[in-house]
Write an enzyme that holds these catalytic residues in place. Structure first.
Site, short mmCIF file in Angstrom:
data_model
loop_
_atom_site.label_atom_id
_atom_site.label_comp_id
_atom_site.label_asym_id
_atom_site.label_seq_id
_atom_site.Cartn_x
_atom_site.Cartn_y
_atom_site.Cartn_z
N PHE A 121 0.86 -1.18 0.00
CA PHE A 121 0.00 0.00 0.00
C PHE A 121 0.90 1.23 0.00
O PHE A 121 2.07 1.15 0.39
CB PHE A 121 -0.88 0.00 1.26
N GLN A 254 -8.20 14.11 4.65
CA GLN A 254 -7.58 13.33 3.57
C GLN A 254 -8.52 13.19 2.37
O GLN A 254 -9.65 12.73 2.51
CB GLN A 254 -7.23 11.92 4.06
N HIS A 256 -8.79 11.09 -0.71
CA HIS A 256 -8.23 9.88 -1.30
C HIS A 256 -8.10 10.12 -2.79
O HIS A 256 -9.01 10.65 -3.42
CB HIS A 256 -9.18 8.70 -1.01
N GLU A 273 -7.02 1.55 -2.76
CA GLU A 273 -5.60 1.68 -3.08
C GLU A 273 -5.00 0.31 -3.40
O GLU A 273 -3.93 0.21 -4.01
CB GLU A 273 -4.92 2.28 -1.84
N ARG A 329 -1.02 9.30 0.00
CA ARG A 329 -2.25 9.72 -0.66
C ARG A 329 -2.31 11.21 -0.99
O ARG A 329 -2.84 11.61 -2.03
CB ARG A 329 -3.45 9.37 0.23
#
Ligand code: FAD
Length: 657
Positions: A121, A254, A256, A273, A329
């Site tokens: 990831f 955040q 994404h 992801e 991200r």
């Protein structure tokens, strides 16, 4: 006088996602009587949507992994703003928490030799995410529910009552926390319970308990394009604020990088992801893998320079550097934003995510079954044959309730928080997979903290009848035509505002003015617009009765969303640098001076708290605690120089004398 149902417990856990369930299990296993309250159906928390996996340095796929490497990755991902003690506890304890889930009955995907498999990831040096296909959250929540049923069966065997020590109140929304007397000599203003309502009947419920664990998740529903579901209205954040706790880091939201962009009805829904972790690559309308152009200075040297090296890395991580498609991200989301803005986007305003040309169709369907079905059913796109169109979507809030890292307790005695509604762990940007592990590690710690707190009390703070009356009035206020009530300041009556209209306006405004890219004038504009919305939210009026009335539910959620949005906008205005989930176009760089600051949101101390419906929030800078020297020494001095001031680095062993 409104009729109120009443219950007594030792610990209330508000929220039945991963954090809430893990906290409840811990408190119940310590012998306490626990209530779990959740506003959705039991089993339908956000955690269930988590796809890619749970990060834990087990070293099953690459034995170079360790808690130290995980700690470093987490701090780098958060651009060194993380609460380092939380990041340390998280990295050390996550593997045990994953193993423990298997003892509850979870079954993760396996490696060839039978160990828990781990996938790549973004931002994680080694394959680290324990997963169950792309439905990891479902397994996590299902197993914890199973553990709860097992504990209830134990209680039945011992007492004849399944719910003797652990009861779930599903579809029950908490609207206010209740605190004890402010002049209690031992614990002034300590938590004493909560007031809520059954969503189906609209009947009010009062819970008395000396400890409350907030595990209510995030705030995404304040934004127009989001991967979050209807539950994410910042309730825990706002409940904590109104009870006297503080929020930190609320500017860090955040986005994404990969949400669906088409058709409009599904815009924002997450594309895991895991697609990139398993080999998918981002391309622009020229077919170019553009992420190679966006490796920022702080990560220079750590990512592949060429497509060949990036592709080799999937099979040989010892001799190659990782693909920049797996940068943290915030970096990927900004890169996509730039590509679209500069005219190299896809027809529907995103970019392409291609796994079809990288892997046989069967393999894609096996590894990413949910993604395959999601695109087939919602967009009529076959991801084994054509690329997906993706773009940024509001996904997660790094900011949250300020808690003690070891116990999860806020500054309000007896009030604990864990999971997405707690702040600090992820700094300015969360790494994928670090939330599921956060829920397990800090859910357990908050449950333990609450149990220890209750066991140490010589008396329980008493709920104040006047507080219950005020909370009940506030909960039912949207049914009254707009006018001043206890604590209200607006006397102007009128037709009343529609909660759906206000919600849509709030979402649009937050997306446009405090979204992925921000400026001073936009943040000021947002503050002004929020000021106007504040007045209108007080005028919200819902028709009908209390039985399942979604307009009423939204009216109550709106005040939470508004307070939280004010915290985000004011924090975004104050932080004059760009870091992680906060990008200021007018202050594009990192500022080492700002790394030492934490922005703290609290209620105005000068009378702002008199307004029951919407108390005034204030954001102020505070100091961040310096990292413990042994943890600082885990990083190269040269790397830290990119983030730290020279004065801060004197504690590093490599600092020039
Ligand atoms: P939740 O799981 O959302 O639970 C919140 C609970 O609080 C719910 O039960 C809700 O009903 C309740 N609640 C809220 N307000 C109230 C109220 N007023 N009264 C009563 N109850 C209330 N993270 C990873 O680490 N790995 C991943 O692969 C991953 N994938 C994701 C995919 C998607 C689509 C999304 C949206 C998120 C993903 N995340 C992932 C993030 C992660 O799933 C969440 O951060 C995490 O599940 C939050 O858990 P929680 O326990 O804090 O809250």
């Amino acid at each position: 006088m409104t009729e109120i149902e009443r219950h007594d417990y030792d610990v209330l856990v508000i929220g039945a996602g991963g954090a809430g369930l893990r906290a409840a299990i811990e408190a119940r296993e310590r012998g306490l009587r626990v209530a779990i309250i959740c506003k959705s159906l039991f089993g339908k928390a956000h955690t269930v949507m988590a796809e890619g996996g749970c990060a834990a340095a087990m070293g099953n796929v690459n034995d170079n992994d360790s808690w130290q490497v995980h700690f470093r990755d987490t701090m780098r991902g958060g651009k060194f703003l993380n609460n380092w003690r939380m990041a340390e506890l998280h990295a050390k304890e996550a593997p045990d928490r994953v193993w423990e889930l298997e003892t509850y009955g979870a079954l993760f995907d396996r490696t060839g030799d039978g160990r828990i498999s781990q996938r790549h990831f973004g931002g994680h040096t080694y394959p680290r995410l324990a997963h169950v296909g792309d439905r990891t959250g479902l397994e996590l929540l299902r197993t914890m529910q199973q553990r709860i049923v097992a504990l209830q069966q134990d209680d039945h065997a011992a007492t004849g009552d399944y719910e003797a020590r652990l009861r779930v109140f599903a579809e029950c929304t908490v609207t206010e926390l209740l605190t004890g007397p402010p002049d209690d000599p031992d614990r002034p203003g300590a938590v004493a319970g909560a007031l809520g309502y059954w969503r189906e009947s609209g009947r009010l419920v009062q819970f008395s308990a000396p400890a409350v664990v907030l595990a209510t998740g995030g705030i995404g529903k304040s934004f127009q394009v989001t991967s979050n579901s209807w539950e994410y209205t910042g309730d825990g954040h706002a409940l904590a604020l109104r009870a006297g706790a503080e929020l930190i880091d609320m500017e860090f939201v955040q986005f994404h990088p990969t949400g669906m962009v088409w058709p409009p009805s599904v815009k924002g829904i997450l594309v895991t992801e895991g697609v990139r972790g398993d080999g998918g690559v981002l391309k622009n309308s020229d077919g170019k893998r553009f992420m190679f152009d966006y490796v920022p200075d702080v990560f220079k040297g750590q990512y592949a320079d060429t497509e060949d090296e990036a592709d080799r890395w999937y099979d040989d991580q010892e001799n190659n550097r990782r693909t920049p498609d797996l940068l943290p991200r915030d970096e990927v989301a900004r890169a996509i934003n730039t590509e679209v803005k500069e005219g190299r986007g896809s027809p529907h305003g995103g970019v392409y995510l291609d796994i079809a040309s990288r892997m046989p169709a069967d393999e894609i369907r096996r590894r990413l079954p949910s993604m395959y079905h999601q695109f087939k059913e919602l967009a009529d796109v076959d991801i084994t044959a054509e690329p997906m169109e993706v773009g940024p979507t509001c996904h997660y809030v790094m900011g949250g309730i300020h808690v003690d890292p070891d116990t999860g307790q806020s500054r309000v005695p007896g009030l604990f928080a864990a999971g997405e509604c707690a702040g600090g762990m992820h700094g300015s940007n969360r790494l994928g997979g670090n939330s599921l592990s956060d829920l397990l590690v800090f859910g357990r710690r908050a449950g333990l903290g609450a149990a220890d707190y209750v066991s140490g009390l010589d008396h329980r703070p008493a709920v104040q009848p006047a507080d219950v009356d005020a909370a009940a009035w506030m909960t039912l206020a949207p049914f009254d035509p707009p006018s001043a009530g206890p604590g209200g300041t607006d006397a102007a009556a009128g037709a009343g505002e529609n909660p759906y209209t206000l919600h849509a306006e709030l979402q649009r405004m937050m997306n446009d003015l405090v979204g992925i890219i921000r400026t001073e004038s936009e943040a000021r504009d947002a503050q002004e617009r929020l000021g106007e919305l504040r007045g209108r939210v007080r005028q919200v009026f819902v028709e009908g009765h209390r039985q399942y009335n979604p307009g009423w539910h939204l009216a109550l959620d709106l005040r939470n969303m508004l307070m939280v949005s004010e915290a985000v906008a004011s924090s975004a205005l104050l932080r004059t640098e760009s870091r992680g989930g906060h990008t200021r176009e007018d202050h594009p760089g990192l500022d080492p001076e700002w790394r030492q600051r934490v922005l703290v949101t609290h209620l105005a101390r000068d009378g702002g708290t008199d307004d029951l419906v919407l108390p005034q929030v204030v954001v102020e800078p505070g100091e961040r605690a310096p990292m413990r020297p042994d943890l600082l020494a885990l990083f190269d001095h040269a790397e830290l120089e990119k983030y730290y001031t020279d004065a801060e680095l004197t504690a590093h062993p490599g600092h020039p004398a």
